[in-house]
Design an enzyme around this catalytic site. Structure first.
Site, PDB file in Angstrom:
ATOM      1  N   LYS A 110       0.855  -1.194   0.000  1.00 28.34           N
ATOM      2  CA  LYS A 110       0.000   0.000   0.000  1.00 28.34           C
ATOM      3  C   LYS A 110       0.887   1.239   0.000  1.00 28.34           C
ATOM      4  O   LYS A 110       2.063   1.198   0.382  1.00 28.34           O
ATOM      5  CB  LYS A 110      -0.935   0.023   1.218  1.00 28.34           C
ATOM      6  CG  LYS A 110      -0.243  -0.018   2.586  1.00 28.34           C
ATOM      7  CD  LYS A 110       0.233   1.308   3.108  1.00 28.34           C
ATOM      8  CE  LYS A 110       0.859   1.198   4.486  1.00 28.34           C
ATOM      9  NZ  LYS A 110       1.571   2.435   4.916  1.00 28.34           N
ATOM     10  N   PRO A 147       9.761  -4.675   0.179  1.00 27.52           N
ATOM     11  CA  PRO A 147      10.855  -4.459   1.127  1.00 27.52           C
ATOM     12  C   PRO A 147      10.351  -4.176   2.539  1.00 27.52           C
ATOM     13  O   PRO A 147       9.258  -3.625   2.717  1.00 27.52           O
ATOM     14  CB  PRO A 147      11.601  -3.247   0.548  1.00 27.52           C
ATOM     15  CG  PRO A 147      10.618  -2.572  -0.341  1.00 27.52           C
ATOM     16  CD  PRO A 147       9.715  -3.639  -0.869  1.00 27.52           C
ATOM     17  N   ALA A 202       9.674  -0.188   5.125  1.00 28.06           N
ATOM     18  CA  ALA A 202       9.547   0.727   3.996  1.00 28.06           C
ATOM     19  C   ALA A 202       8.309   1.604   4.085  1.00 28.06           C
ATOM     20  O   ALA A 202       8.153   2.542   3.304  1.00 28.06           O
ATOM     21  CB  ALA A 202       9.520  -0.067   2.687  1.00 28.06           C
ATOM     22  N   GLY A 203       7.378   1.291   5.003  1.00 26.38           N
ATOM     23  CA  GLY A 203       6.118   2.027   5.046  1.00 26.38           C
ATOM     24  C   GLY A 203       5.128   1.572   3.998  1.00 26.38           C
ATOM     25  O   GLY A 203       4.156   2.260   3.699  1.00 26.38           O
ATOM     26  N   LEU A 204       5.375   0.367   3.436  1.00 29.54           N
ATOM     27  CA  LEU A 204       4.518  -0.171   2.382  1.00 29.54           C
ATOM     28  C   LEU A 204       3.574  -1.259   2.896  1.00 29.54           C
ATOM     29  O   LEU A 204       2.791  -1.819   2.121  1.00 29.54           O
ATOM     30  CB  LEU A 204       5.373  -0.726   1.240  1.00 29.54           C
ATOM     31  CG  LEU A 204       6.294   0.291   0.564  1.00 29.54           C
ATOM     32  CD1 LEU A 204       7.227  -0.411  -0.422  1.00 29.54           C
ATOM     33  CD2 LEU A 204       5.489   1.376  -0.138  1.00 29.54           C
ATOM     34  N   GLY A 226       4.169  -4.344   4.100  1.00 31.13           N
ATOM     35  CA  GLY A 226       4.421  -5.725   3.697  1.00 31.13           C
ATOM     36  C   GLY A 226       4.065  -6.754   4.751  1.00 31.13           C
ATOM     37  O   GLY A 226       3.359  -7.729   4.470  1.00 31.13           O
ATOM     38  N   GLY A 227       4.520  -6.548   5.975  1.00 29.98           N
ATOM     39  CA  GLY A 227       4.218  -7.500   7.051  1.00 29.98           C
ATOM     40  C   GLY A 227       2.733  -7.567   7.360  1.00 29.98           C
ATOM     41  O   GLY A 227       2.176  -8.652   7.567  1.00 29.98           O
ATOM     42  N   SER A 228       2.087  -6.410   7.382  1.00 25.95           N
ATOM     43  CA  SER A 228       0.643  -6.370   7.650  1.00 25.95           C
ATOM     44  C   SER A 228      -0.136  -7.061   6.543  1.00 25.95           C
ATOM     45  O   SER A 228      -1.112  -7.778   6.800  1.00 25.95           O
ATOM     46  CB  SER A 228       0.180  -4.918   7.784  1.00 25.95           C
ATOM     47  OG  SER A 228       0.767  -4.289   8.900  1.00 25.95           O
ATOM     48  N   ASP A 251      -2.423  -1.544  10.664  1.00 25.91           N
ATOM     49  CA  ASP A 251      -2.618  -1.553   9.213  1.00 25.91           C
ATOM     50  C   ASP A 251      -3.302  -2.820   8.690  1.00 25.91           C
ATOM     51  O   ASP A 251      -3.780  -2.832   7.553  1.00 25.91           O
ATOM     52  CB  ASP A 251      -1.267  -1.442   8.485  1.00 25.91           C
ATOM     53  CG  ASP A 251      -0.734  -0.020   8.473  1.00 25.91           C
ATOM     54  OD1 ASP A 251      -1.481   0.889   8.862  1.00 25.91           O
ATOM     55  OD2 ASP A 251       0.435   0.165   8.083  1.00 25.91           O
TER      56      ASP A 251
END
Length: 280
Positions: free
Chosen positions: A10, A93, A96-98, A100-102, A135
């Site tokens: 996201k 990555p 990164a604030g993207l 990914g883990g969530s 998130d």
């Protein structure tokens, strides 16, 4: 049985951070957009126990991994007897604030619902997701959402279909906790006026670029390479640039695919982790 889920990344088109709440979290208001960059999570039914195999050896594979934790929570909350063998192919990555883990965690919940409890509603799944992280509920439904509270309360916005995002992840990384501490030190956090919801509803890429906002940019050090990335994106034709989440990835907004692809190719000469993405 086996189920494969795409765990999409996201970007935050807006992210306003307000003062800290009594529960220790900050109040946030964010327009969040799912993009085409994704991990792939495969879940296979087993008789008992949970295992996780990850393509990135640097990431934990036990309870420290949010996808593993999501699977444990699913079986605990539903009371279903069974297990899962999870395989995670990473592309998003970390730090990164993207999200990914969530997103991996949400995909684990979605896959296990298909395998074990198809009657489970999105609302029930979102309740589990909120226990895993702020998130995670967003990724149960994805698309374009307005997030409030600590970020766990989401409401759908008209889906964004226009535009392209070039996402750049520098070598430096920031933890979310570290960025909140820096932002607290700045003081005076308030929500900023934004017409982003109108811009998204109109599928207006130029208006979206003009309304990009993120409180966390105030917490980025002056000597960070993030400022170089933002300048490089603008030099390559980005209509607007913004830090995503608490960083450290930065994205540029483009209205033309060819221009975005050319920008991504150029930027990869300096920053290896560059991704050409679009709204999903």
């Amino acid at each position: 049985m086996k189920c494969v889920e795409k765990a999409y990344a996201k970007v935050n088109l807006t992210l306003a951070v307000e003062e800290k709440r009594l529960d220790g979290y900050h109040e946030v208001v964010s327009v969040m957009q799912r993009v085409s960059l994704h991990d792939t999570l495969t879940a296979e039914q087993t008789r008992e126990g949970i295992t996780l195999t990850c393509s990135d050896p640097a990431l934990p594979s036990g309870e420290e991994n949010l996808a593993h934790r999501a699977a444990s929570l699913f079986f605990r909350e539903t009371g279903i007897a069974g297990g899962a063998a999870l395989t995670l192919e990473k592309r998003i990555p970390s730090q990164a604030g993207l999200g990914g883990g969530s997103s991996d965690a949400a995909s684990a919940l979605l896959a296990l619902r298909k395998l074990y409890a198809p009657a489970l509603s999105d609302t029930e799944l979102e309740t589990m997701a909120a226990a895993l992280g702020s998130d995670v509920p967003f990724f149960i439904r994805g698309g374009t959402q307005l997030a409030i509270g600590r970020g766990e309360i989401v409401a759908p916005l008209p889906p964004l279909t226009a535009g392209w995002f070039v996402v750049v992840k520098p070598e430096e990384s920031y933890s979310t906790a570290e960025m909140y501490r820096r932002l607290d030190a700045c003081g005076g956090m308030t929500a900023e006026d934004s017409r982003m919801e109108d811009a998204v509803a109109g599928n207006n890429v130029h208006a979206i670029a003009a309304e990009l906002r993120n409180s966390f940019e105030r917490a980025v050090p002056e000597d960070s390479r993030l400022w170089d990335i933002k300048a490089a994106l603008r030099a390559q034709g980005a209509l607007g640039t913004l830090l995503s989440g608490s960083g450290s990835a930065v994205f540029g907004v483009f209205d033309d695919r060819k221009e975005a692809a050319a920008a991504a190719m150029t930027l990869r000469r300096t920053w290896p982790q560059v991704f050409l993405t679009q709204p999903v």
